[in-house]
Design a protein around this motif. Structure first.
Motif, PDB file in Angstrom:
ATOM      1  N   HIS A  98     -19.544  37.501  14.266  1.00 13.51           N
ATOM      2  CA  HIS A  98     -19.326  37.692  12.826  1.00 13.51           C
ATOM      3  C   HIS A  98     -17.945  37.175  12.420  1.00 13.51           C
ATOM      4  O   HIS A  98     -17.799  36.457  11.425  1.00 13.51           O
ATOM      5  N   SER A 128     -25.598  35.445   4.661  1.00 12.10           N
ATOM      6  CA  SER A 128     -26.983  35.416   5.134  1.00 12.10           C
ATOM      7  C   SER A 128     -27.103  34.616   6.437  1.00 12.10           C
ATOM      8  O   SER A 128     -27.877  34.972   7.337  1.00 12.10           O
ATOM      9  N   GLN A 148     -25.671  36.829   9.201  1.00  9.19           N
ATOM     10  CA  GLN A 148     -26.595  37.917   9.539  1.00  9.19           C
ATOM     11  C   GLN A 148     -27.755  37.395  10.382  1.00  9.19           C
ATOM     12  O   GLN A 148     -28.177  38.027  11.351  1.00  9.19           O
ATOM     13  N   ARG A 149     -28.248  36.227  10.014  1.00  9.60           N
ATOM     14  CA  ARG A 149     -29.346  35.610  10.774  1.00  9.60           C
ATOM     15  C   ARG A 149     -28.913  35.328  12.217  1.00  9.60           C
ATOM     16  O   ARG A 149     -29.647  35.604  13.171  1.00  9.60           O
ATOM     17  N   GLN A 160     -26.573  36.826  13.887  1.00 16.25           N
ATOM     18  CA  GLN A 160     -26.396  38.097  14.603  1.00 16.25           C
ATOM     19  C   GLN A 160     -27.738  38.647  15.074  1.00 16.25           C
ATOM     20  O   GLN A 160     -27.841  39.176  16.190  1.00 16.25           O
ATOM     21  N   HIS A 161     -28.760  38.532  14.241  1.00 17.87           N
ATOM     22  CA  HIS A 161     -30.091  38.999  14.647  1.00 17.87           C
ATOM     23  C   HIS A 161     -30.595  38.214  15.867  1.00 17.87           C
ATOM     24  O   HIS A 161     -31.186  38.777  16.799  1.00 17.87           O
TER      25      HIS A 161
END
Length: 469
Positions: free
Chosen positions: A189, A201, A204-205, A207-208
């Protein structure tokens, strides 16, 4: 025994590798030299072998290593092992140069001096206590744990001076999978926010994806290591990719998922090169010529074309919104530092002109200006649109190409790279030209027409700001 050095070639996998050493001549060029004392010792110690005999490295190296521990045969056994190691070092350097040298500007001759700091078979020029890199490898070698070739390769690839040289040429010798293994989501991050400036976004993608990778690949690797299974990190298996896909809220097919993971790793690699003082260039050890990352190209299906166009439109709007927010915010902050009232008038004038259709003369009267020229100076619309156009092009160039990777292979992408860039530039230019044409039309006519995309998104941004009056 005396040592005689002469230029020779080394047949692959034969006994002669234990008396043929790689050396660097006075001009800095690689040479292969036969060391007669090592040859005589080897053939005398292994009477069943001839120079052309195919030998079992495991058996021979283990025997030489044990003789190396004995005082009477130590130096000659060590000499034979060093000959073998010098060839392995040479092979690793030539392999690195073959894969990265042409693009990054070096040859194997540039690498060898970092890891071949001893003239095998010649009296040492250094003090008796000097320990060469070959000495370090031999002293740490355990024939019960690995082969000498494997151990030498590993030590070369972890040699700090060599790695620093490679970093300076933009190469970081760690596999994608090792990078992903030791990167925490919080680190990702921070790096993607501060170093790559990615959108929330996108972060976040990523990190997933990293969470799914850790839950499957890293977890299974830790279990293997606890069970005593060691070795380098190999690419995820199809089964592991399937397991990761099931964990994602929007599952990807295995091949796109693999490419996404490699993209994340390449960005993390780029950051590591940067913080270690190297050039911002990313290469993966996994991308060997024998392990192509790209799948064979086939024309996208209608569904894929539709999916790509949908993604493209989303990226375009997202990029336009971001560029408007960025440039408007920059202008406002710049004015704010000089005159807070001007900053507020700038935002208000933008809203009145683009969203309420007022003329610059009307806006000038509202602000008690002497004339519309003062509104024109305040807004500087031509420069304002140019700044947004430039910001939008930068945003789209990276992201659209990134999206396109999901639908084609690398070779095809390189072929159409310029076409994509031209198409993006053409559409961005058209949006800006529409905005310029709209701004130049009379107020009444502007009111009669549907507002341009530029005006719509600008008004959307201004309407969501809390300080428009």
């Amino acid at each position: 025994m005396s040592n005689h050095l002469s230029a020779v070639k080394i047949p692959t996998n034969t006994a002669s590798r234990y008396w043929s050493a790689i050396a660097i001549d006075a001009a800095g060029k690689r040479q292969v030299r036969e060391i007669t004392t090592a040859k005589a010792f080897f053939l005398e110690s292994f009477p069943d072998f001839t120079p052309e005999t195919q030998v079992s490295d495991t058996q021979v190296q283990r025997q030489l290593w044990y003789w190396m521990q004995e005082a009477d045969q130590s130096s000659m056994a060590q000499l034979c092992l060093k000959c073998f190691m010098s060839q392995q070092i040479d092979a690793v350097c030539r392999g690195l140069a073959s894969r990265f040298g042409a693009e990054h500007g070096f040859t194997s001759n540039d690498l060898l001096p970092f890891v071949l700091d001893e003239e095998i078979g010649k009296p040492r020029r250094h003090s008796p206590t000097y320990q060469s890199f070959l000495d370090e490898i031999l002293q740490s070698f355990d024939p019960e744990q690995s082969s000498l070739a494997t151990w030498t390769t590993r030590r070369v690839k972890h040699h700090k001076p060599l790695n620093q040289f490679l970093l300076e040429h933009g190469i970081y010798l760690v596999s994608d999978w090792a990078i992903l293994n030791d990167t925490k989501p919080k680190q990702l991050h921070r790096i993607f926010t501060e170093f790559h400036n990615l959108t929330p976004s996108e972060i976040q993608r990523a990190q997933h994806l990293l969470d799914a990778y850790h839950a499957v690949y890293r977890s299974q690797r830790l279990k293997q290591r606890l069970a005593g299974v060691k070795g380098k990190c190999h690419p995820p298996t199809p089964e592991q990719l399937q397991q990761m896909a099931h964990r994602l809220s929007s599952p990807l097919r295995p091949e796109p998922l693999l490419r996404q993971l490699q993209l994340i790793a390449s960005r993390l690699r780029e950051y590591r090169i940067y913080v270690r003082g190297g050039k911002l260039k990313s290469e993966s050890l996994d991308a060997t010529p024998n392990e192509p990352l790209d799948v064979p190209y086939s024309e996208p299906t209608p569904d894929q074309q539709s999916e790509f166009l949908t993604a493209y439109r989303q990226q375009f709007l997202q990029g336009l919104d971001q560029a408007i927010a960025q440039i408007t915010g920059d202008r406002t902050r710049k004015l704010q530092r000089r005159d807070s009232q001007k900053a507020q008038q700038f935002l208000t004038a933008l809203h009145l002109f683009h969203c309420q259709g007022q003329s610059m003369s009307d806006i000038a009267r509202n602000f008690n200006y002497k004339g519309q020229f003062q509104v024109s100076r305040l807004l500087k619309l031509k420069a304002f649109r140019a700044d947004i156009q430039r910001e939008l092009l930068v945003y789209l160039s990276d992201r659209i190409l990134e999206k396109a990777q999901r639908y084609t292979n690398r070779q095809r992408l390189q072929t159409v790279h310029h076409q994509i860039q031209e198409a993006i530039a053409e559409q961005v230019t058209q949006v800006i030209e529409d905005a310029a044409t709209e701004a130049s039309t009379a107020t009444h006519e502007r009111h009669q027409k549907t507002r341009s995309l530029f005006a719509k998104r600008l008004c959307h941004y201004l309407d969501n700001r809390s300080n428009i009056s």
